[in-house]
Write an enzyme that holds these catalytic residues in place. Structure first.
Site, mmCIF file in Angstrom:
data_model
loop_
_atom_site.group_PDB
_atom_site.id
_atom_site.type_symbol
_atom_site.label_atom_id
_atom_site.label_comp_id
_atom_site.label_asym_id
_atom_site.label_seq_id
_atom_site.Cartn_x
_atom_site.Cartn_y
_atom_site.Cartn_z
ATOM 1 N N SER A 12 -14.611 26.123 14.962
ATOM 2 C CA SER A 12 -14.104 25.950 16.334
ATOM 3 C C SER A 12 -14.121 27.273 17.103
ATOM 4 O O SER A 12 -14.337 27.289 18.320
ATOM 5 C CB SER A 12 -12.707 25.327 16.349
ATOM 6 O OG SER A 12 -11.724 26.260 15.992
ATOM 7 N N ARG A 91 -14.375 35.077 3.080
ATOM 8 C CA ARG A 91 -14.754 35.963 1.982
ATOM 9 C C ARG A 91 -14.514 37.408 2.409
ATOM 10 O O ARG A 91 -14.597 37.729 3.599
ATOM 11 C CB ARG A 91 -16.245 35.848 1.633
ATOM 12 C CG ARG A 91 -16.775 34.470 1.505
ATOM 13 C CD ARG A 91 -18.147 34.485 0.884
ATOM 14 N NE ARG A 91 -18.053 34.821 -0.525
ATOM 15 C CZ ARG A 91 -17.719 33.945 -1.461
ATOM 16 N NH1 ARG A 91 -17.472 32.695 -1.158
ATOM 17 N NH2 ARG A 91 -17.637 34.321 -2.710
ATOM 18 N N HIS A 109 -8.016 36.679 12.980
ATOM 19 C CA HIS A 109 -7.063 36.292 11.943
ATOM 20 C C HIS A 109 -5.864 35.583 12.588
ATOM 21 O O HIS A 109 -5.359 36.049 13.605
ATOM 22 C CB HIS A 109 -6.592 37.553 11.185
ATOM 23 C CG HIS A 109 -5.645 37.228 10.078
ATOM 24 N ND1 HIS A 109 -6.073 36.648 8.892
ATOM 25 C CD2 HIS A 109 -4.298 37.341 9.988
ATOM 26 C CE1 HIS A 109 -5.011 36.449 8.118
ATOM 27 N NE2 HIS A 109 -3.932 36.859 8.758
#
Ligand code: GAR
Length: 199
Positions: A12, A91, A109
């Site tokens: 998104s 990752r 984040h």
């Protein structure tokens, strides 16, 4: 600036970047490739629908992180990528990519760093009992969500929040913050001084 997006899932934030570009809000950004470590990532489909090169590299096929990232670099080489935006890429980025793109990899984040880094930011926020959360766009370094912060947006944490309701409230801010940060980055308006990112 020619950019590759790295995503592991839904995509998104990738979609929000493409919409911002279509709306004329990212004049200096060119989205050239989407790289995913997951074959089933919806982000790969979004790339194909938008005629953006979709690259899947499975880390399972490589003995080390270095070998995996070297394969990604090899596939990106002909595309002359100048920067990378991690958008739900779950990752750790290793030395090969960091050395190839110093201070040229951005991440978003879903928490106000340095609080709640890692893969379970919403759960950790609720468990801790924080009253304010949000999102952070930052440059990527060798740590887990530790690089210099470009911008942050805050949202309240409500008493009846679940992980899903908090994630949804933060995601609305992510979709505004990431294009804004990518615009500043691609127009070369950001300068890193130690830990501080100056506009
Ligand atoms: C976003 O909330 C992003 O901030 C988060 O994953 C989600 C991906 O959603 N990233 C991390 O947690 C990185 N540690 P999307 O695939 O719909 O953009």
């Amino acid at each position: 600036m020619r950019l590759a997006i790295f995503a592991s899932g839904r995509g998104s934030n990738f979609g929000a970047l493409l919409r911002a570009k279509a709306d004329g809000k990212l004049p200096a950004a060119e989205f050239v490739a989407l790289v995913s470590d997951k074959e089933t990532a919806s982000a790969l489909g979004i790339a194909r629908e938008n005629n953006i090169v979709a690259i899947h590299v499975s880390p399972k096929n490589f003995p080390t992180r270095e070998a995996y990232e070297a394969e990604i670099l090899k596939q990106l080489e002909p595309l002359k990528i100048e920067g990378i935006c991690l958008a739900g890429y779950m990752r750790l980025v290793g030395k090969i990519l960091l050395d190839a793109f110093p201070y040229r990899i951005l991440n978003i984040h879903p928490a106000l760093l340095p609080s709640f880094p890692g893969a379970h930011a919403h759960r950790d926020t609720l468990t801790y009992g924080a009253k304010i959360s949000g999102c952070t766009v930052h440059f990527v370094d060798a740590g887990v969500d530790t690089g210099p912060i470009i911008l942050q947006r805050s949202v309240p944490v409500l008493d009846d929040d679940t992980e899903d309701s908090l994630a949804a409230r933060i995601l609305i801010q992510e979709h505004q913050a990431y294009p804004e940060a990518v615009d500043l980055f691609t127009r070369n308006l950001l300068r890193v001084e130690g830990r501080r990112v100056i506009r």
